[in-house]
Write a protein that holds these residues in place. Structure first.
Motif, PDB file in Angstrom:
ATOM      1  N   ASP A 101       7.399  -9.187 -14.301  1.00 53.39           N
ATOM      2  CA  ASP A 101       7.836  -7.812 -14.620  1.00 53.39           C
ATOM      3  C   ASP A 101       6.633  -6.848 -14.567  1.00 53.39           C
ATOM      4  O   ASP A 101       6.735  -5.758 -13.998  1.00 53.39           O
ATOM      5  N   ALA A 102       5.489  -7.281 -15.117  1.00 56.76           N
ATOM      6  CA  ALA A 102       4.288  -6.432 -15.064  1.00 56.76           C
ATOM      7  C   ALA A 102       3.841  -6.241 -13.614  1.00 56.76           C
ATOM      8  O   ALA A 102       3.412  -5.148 -13.220  1.00 56.76           O
ATOM      9  N   ALA A 103       3.969  -7.303 -12.794  1.00 59.93           N
ATOM     10  CA  ALA A 103       3.584  -7.202 -11.381  1.00 59.93           C
ATOM     11  C   ALA A 103       4.520  -6.241 -10.630  1.00 59.93           C
ATOM     12  O   ALA A 103       4.076  -5.476  -9.764  1.00 59.93           O
ATOM     13  N   ALA A 104       5.806  -6.272 -10.972  1.00 62.31           N
ATOM     14  CA  ALA A 104       6.758  -5.352 -10.341  1.00 62.31           C
ATOM     15  C   ALA A 104       6.378  -3.905 -10.680  1.00 62.31           C
ATOM     16  O   ALA A 104       6.363  -3.022  -9.820  1.00 62.31           O
ATOM     17  N   LYS A 105       6.027  -3.677 -11.945  1.00 62.02           N
ATOM     18  CA  LYS A 105       5.636  -2.322 -12.370  1.00 62.02           C
ATOM     19  C   LYS A 105       4.324  -1.904 -11.707  1.00 62.02           C
ATOM     20  O   LYS A 105       4.171  -0.753 -11.287  1.00 62.02           O
ATOM     21  N   LEU A 106       3.386  -2.866 -11.599  1.00 67.31           N
ATOM     22  CA  LEU A 106       2.099  -2.544 -10.960  1.00 67.31           C
ATOM     23  C   LEU A 106       2.294  -2.231  -9.471  1.00 67.31           C
ATOM     24  O   LEU A 106       1.616  -1.362  -8.922  1.00 67.31           O
ATOM     25  N   THR A 107       3.225  -2.917  -8.833  1.00 67.13           N
ATOM     26  CA  THR A 107       3.537  -2.634  -7.426  1.00 67.13           C
ATOM     27  C   THR A 107       3.991  -1.180  -7.274  1.00 67.13           C
ATOM     28  O   THR A 107       3.505  -0.439  -6.413  1.00 67.13           O
ATOM     29  N   ILE A 108       4.915  -0.777  -8.149  1.00 60.46           N
ATOM     30  CA  ILE A 108       5.442   0.593  -8.074  1.00 60.46           C
ATOM     31  C   ILE A 108       4.320   1.613  -8.337  1.00 60.46           C
ATOM     32  O   ILE A 108       4.144   2.566  -7.575  1.00 60.46           O
ATOM     33  N   LEU A 109       3.526   1.364  -9.380  1.00 61.03           N
ATOM     34  CA  LEU A 109       2.433   2.301  -9.722  1.00 61.03           C
ATOM     35  C   LEU A 109       1.394   2.403  -8.612  1.00 61.03           C
ATOM     36  O   LEU A 109       0.909   3.491  -8.301  1.00 61.03           O
ATOM     37  N   THR A 110       1.038   1.257  -8.027  1.00 65.03           N
ATOM     38  CA  THR A 110       0.010   1.237  -6.980  1.00 65.03           C
ATOM     39  C   THR A 110       0.489   2.003  -5.748  1.00 65.03           C
ATOM     40  O   THR A 110      -0.250   2.809  -5.176  1.00 65.03           O
ATOM     41  N   ASN A 111       1.733   1.778  -5.360  1.00 60.20           N
ATOM     42  CA  ASN A 111       2.274   2.508  -4.206  1.00 60.20           C
ATOM     43  C   ASN A 111       2.336   4.003  -4.487  1.00 60.20           C
ATOM     44  O   ASN A 111       2.011   4.818  -3.630  1.00 60.20           O
ATOM     45  N   TRP A 112       2.731   4.342  -5.680  1.00 62.32           N
ATOM     46  CA  TRP A 112       2.940   5.740  -6.061  1.00 62.32           C
ATOM     47  C   TRP A 112       1.617   6.479  -6.244  1.00 62.32           C
ATOM     48  O   TRP A 112       1.403   7.535  -5.693  1.00 62.32           O
ATOM     49  N   MET A 113       0.711   5.886  -7.013  1.00 58.82           N
ATOM     50  CA  MET A 113      -0.501   6.625  -7.389  1.00 58.82           C
ATOM     51  C   MET A 113      -1.675   6.380  -6.445  1.00 58.82           C
ATOM     52  O   MET A 113      -2.515   7.253  -6.265  1.00 58.82           O
ATOM     53  N   LEU A 114      -1.766   5.177  -5.892  1.00 60.14           N
ATOM     54  CA  LEU A 114      -2.884   4.881  -4.967  1.00 60.14           C
ATOM     55  C   LEU A 114      -2.436   5.025  -3.512  1.00 60.14           C
ATOM     56  O   LEU A 114      -3.198   4.721  -2.594  1.00 60.14           O
ATOM     57  N   ASN A 115      -1.206   5.488  -3.350  1.00 57.65           N
ATOM     58  CA  ASN A 115      -0.690   5.765  -2.014  1.00 57.65           C
ATOM     59  C   ASN A 115      -0.801   4.566  -1.073  1.00 57.65           C
ATOM     60  O   ASN A 115      -1.284   4.683   0.056  1.00 57.65           O
ATOM     61  N   ARG A 116      -0.382   3.419  -1.565  1.00 59.25           N
ATOM     62  CA  ARG A 116      -0.454   2.196  -0.762  1.00 59.25           C
ATOM     63  C   ARG A 116       0.950   1.761  -0.370  1.00 59.25           C
ATOM     64  O   ARG A 116       1.934   2.408  -0.718  1.00 59.25           O
ATOM     65  N   ASN A 117       1.017   0.664   0.388  1.00 56.94           N
ATOM     66  CA  ASN A 117       2.315   0.105   0.730  1.00 56.94           C
ATOM     67  C   ASN A 117       2.276  -1.396   0.455  1.00 56.94           C
ATOM     68  O   ASN A 117       2.285  -2.204   1.366  1.00 56.94           O
ATOM     69  N   VAL A 118       2.153  -1.764  -0.846  1.00 54.20           N
ATOM     70  CA  VAL A 118       2.091  -3.192  -1.205  1.00 54.20           C
ATOM     71  C   VAL A 118       3.457  -3.665  -1.675  1.00 54.20           C
ATOM     72  O   VAL A 118       4.282  -2.881  -2.150  1.00 54.20           O
ATOM     73  N   LYS A 119       3.663  -4.966  -1.533  1.00 56.46           N
ATOM     74  CA  LYS A 119       4.928  -5.559  -1.967  1.00 56.46           C
ATOM     75  C   LYS A 119       4.641  -6.637  -2.997  1.00 56.46           C
ATOM     76  O   LYS A 119       3.546  -7.215  -3.007  1.00 56.46           O
ATOM     77  N   LEU A 120       5.622  -6.914  -3.804  1.00 52.10           N
ATOM     78  CA  LEU A 120       5.523  -8.022  -4.747  1.00 52.10           C
ATOM     79  C   LEU A 120       5.188  -9.290  -3.985  1.00 52.10           C
ATOM     80  O   LEU A 120       5.748  -9.521  -2.913  1.00 52.10           O
ATOM     81  N   GLY A 121       4.290 -10.094  -4.530  1.00 56.27           N
ATOM     82  CA  GLY A 121       3.941 -11.336  -3.842  1.00 56.27           C
ATOM     83  C   GLY A 121       2.669 -11.191  -3.015  1.00 56.27           C
ATOM     84  O   GLY A 121       2.089 -12.188  -2.583  1.00 56.27           O
ATOM     85  N   GLN A 122       2.220  -9.961  -2.796  1.00 55.11           N
ATOM     86  CA  GLN A 122       0.996  -9.758  -1.994  1.00 55.11           C
ATOM     87  C   GLN A 122      -0.268  -9.726  -2.848  1.00 55.11           C
ATOM     88  O   GLN A 122      -1.354  -9.555  -2.327  1.00 55.11           O
ATOM     89  N   PHE A 123      -0.114  -9.825  -4.173  1.00 55.74           N
ATOM     90  CA  PHE A 123      -1.299  -9.900  -5.042  1.00 55.74           C
ATOM     91  C   PHE A 123      -1.008 -10.902  -6.159  1.00 55.74           C
ATOM     92  O   PHE A 123       0.151 -11.175  -6.473  1.00 55.74           O
ATOM     93  N   PRO A 124      -2.074 -11.467  -6.755  1.00 57.61           N
ATOM     94  CA  PRO A 124      -1.849 -12.514  -7.761  1.00 57.61           C
ATOM     95  C   PRO A 124      -1.398 -11.958  -9.109  1.00 57.61           C
ATOM     96  O   PRO A 124      -1.804 -10.868  -9.499  1.00 57.61           O
ATOM     97  N   PHE A 125      -0.507 -12.695  -9.772  1.00 56.73           N
ATOM     98  CA  PHE A 125      -0.148 -12.328 -11.144  1.00 56.73           C
ATOM     99  C   PHE A 125       0.009 -13.573 -12.000  1.00 56.73           C
ATOM    100  O   PHE A 125       0.423 -14.627 -11.514  1.00 56.73           O
ATOM    101  N   LYS A 126      -0.392 -13.430 -13.255  1.00 51.82           N
ATOM    102  CA  LYS A 126      -0.277 -14.512 -14.226  1.00 51.82           C
ATOM    103  C   LYS A 126       0.327 -13.934 -15.493  1.00 51.82           C
ATOM    104  O   LYS A 126       0.132 -12.754 -15.773  1.00 51.82           O
ATOM    105  N   GLY A 127       1.052 -14.770 -16.260  1.00 56.57           N
ATOM    106  CA  GLY A 127       1.672 -14.278 -17.483  1.00 56.57           C
ATOM    107  C   GLY A 127       1.054 -14.898 -18.710  1.00 56.57           C
ATOM    108  O   GLY A 127      -0.123 -15.278 -18.706  1.00 56.57           O
ATOM    109  N   ILE A 128       1.862 -15.008 -19.774  1.00 52.10           N
ATOM    110  CA  ILE A 128       1.318 -15.495 -21.043  1.00 52.10           C
ATOM    111  C   ILE A 128       1.855 -16.881 -21.405  1.00 52.10           C
ATOM    112  O   ILE A 128       1.638 -17.352 -22.519  1.00 52.10           O
ATOM    113  N   GLU A 129       2.551 -17.505 -20.463  1.00 51.04           N
ATOM    114  CA  GLU A 129       3.205 -18.784 -20.795  1.00 51.04           C
ATOM    115  C   GLU A 129       2.229 -19.867 -21.247  1.00 51.04           C
ATOM    116  O   GLU A 129       2.531 -20.666 -22.105  1.00 51.04           O
TER     117      GLU A 129
END
Ligand code: 80F
Length: 309
Positions: free
Chosen positions: A194-222
């Motif tokens: 969920d945090a990665a999905a939000k970061l994808t949206i923020l990065t595309n919006w604010m850093l003007n990129r075109n990244v997709k979920l799965g193109q960068f690493p994410f880890k949770g708290i499990e």
């Protein structure tokens, strides 16, 4: 304005309540609701099925001015929302969403299509709910964003805070579910998705990129044990799930932060975001999950549509 509501769970019901409270200020009312169960025509606190069908039939029958998407996230293909948005843009209907999946999967295509057809997309509710992250950028324009850093998931921050205070992971998760913070499938919160999905949206919006979920690493708290949280506490540190993006790196991972870090004091369901652009750095904090704040995000988008014309 006639609103068609897609999804009528925690967020959708609260959105309806808020809209009836502020309908004159917003100049809008519910004209129909569509859920997995069918379609309700008009407005009523309890869903009642007036006709069979899904979003396509509902768009045809209700003929709304704005579609508000509060349906659960489908990360397989973003449907039925993505196709519905395209159909809306082609029919002169604006879209507001608190559902992250469509934009996390297809941000650039959706925003480009809306722009081309002169339609608006409000998506404050997809990142930090009603705490203005997406909409903050609408008033911090032009200057290039260099870096974003945030605590973007309410459920995991709530659990980490409870564990810091001695409550077990299982108990904390139960409480987060009870309070309506967690996703329909809470593993999406816990594994960092969920945090990665939000970061994808923020990065595309604010850093003007075109990244997709799965193109960068994410880890949770499990994998985080009570022992490691207590050890960090003894060293004066707190564990936080941090999302980070700049020109070179995009990632989500748990990190220990010390007292000097502004994120040290972000506890419970609160989220925080630090945006650094060419001119300055801005940090905001506020609730990141819960039906009231998520519904308020959709209300604030509706208000922006009204004042921005
Ligand atoms: P809930 O499961 O209560 O309701 C979903 C509704 O969608 C149901 O009415 C269901 O029938 C309908 N639906 C699903 N598929 C459908 C389909 N194909 N056609 C028609 N209807 C369909 O979900 P919530 O809690 O009301 O959430 C709604 C949306 O808002 C979801 O996409 C959430 O991801 C999103 N959202 C929710 C938040 C919250 O706090 C916060 C912001 C966005 O940080 C965190 O810890 C995050 N877990 C919270 S983010 N509830």
């Amino acid at each position: 304005k006639r609103i068609l509501l897609l999804g009528y769970g925690h967020v959708g019901k609260t959105f309806r309540e808020f809209l009836s409270r502020w309908s004159s200020e917003l100049d809008a009312q519910i004209a129909g609701v569509v859920t997995r169960r069918g379609i309700m025509l008009g407005d009523n606190p309890d869903f009642r099925k007036d006709i069979e069908g899904g979003i396509n039939e509902a768009l045809g029958k209700v003929k709304p001015d704005v579609l508000v998407d509060t349906s659960s996230a489908n990360y397989k293909d973003g449907e039925p929302s993505i196709s519905a948005y395209y159909r809306c843009f082609e029919s002169g209907i604006d879209v507001i969403t608190t559902n992250k999946a469509p934009l996390a999967l297809n941000f650039t295509a959706i925003l480009d299509k809306a722009k081309k057809l002169g339609r608006r997309v409000g998506f404050q509710g997809t990142v930090m709910s009603g705490t203005p992250s997406i909409n903050l950028y609408r008033v911090l324009p032009v200057a290039k964003v260099r870096r974003i850093r945030g605590i973007l998931n309410g459920t995991t921050n709530f659990i980490l805070t409870m564990m810091y205070n001695g409550v077990s992971f299982d108990e904390a998760l139960m409480e987060a579910k009870r309070k309506g913070y967690a996703e329909e499938d809470p593993t999406l919160d816990l594994n960092g998705f969920d945090a990665a999905a939000k970061l994808t949206i923020l990065t595309n919006w604010m850093l003007n990129r075109n990244v997709k979920l799965g193109q960068f690493p994410f880890k949770g708290i499990e994998g985080i044990s009570m022992q490691s949280i207590e050890d960090a506490k003894k060293r004066g540190l707190k564990m936080k799930l941090i999302a980070y993006a700049d020109d070179k790196e995009i990632k989500v991972s748990p990190m220990e932060v010390n007292k000097d870090d502004p994120f040290f004091s972000i506890d419970g369901v609160d989220n925080s975001l630090e945006v650094t652009n060419e001119v300055q750095s801005v940090t905001i904090r506020g609730p990141g999950a819960g039906s009231e704040t998520a519904a308020y995000a959709a209300i604030s988008d509706l208000f922006l549509f009204k004042v921005m014309k």
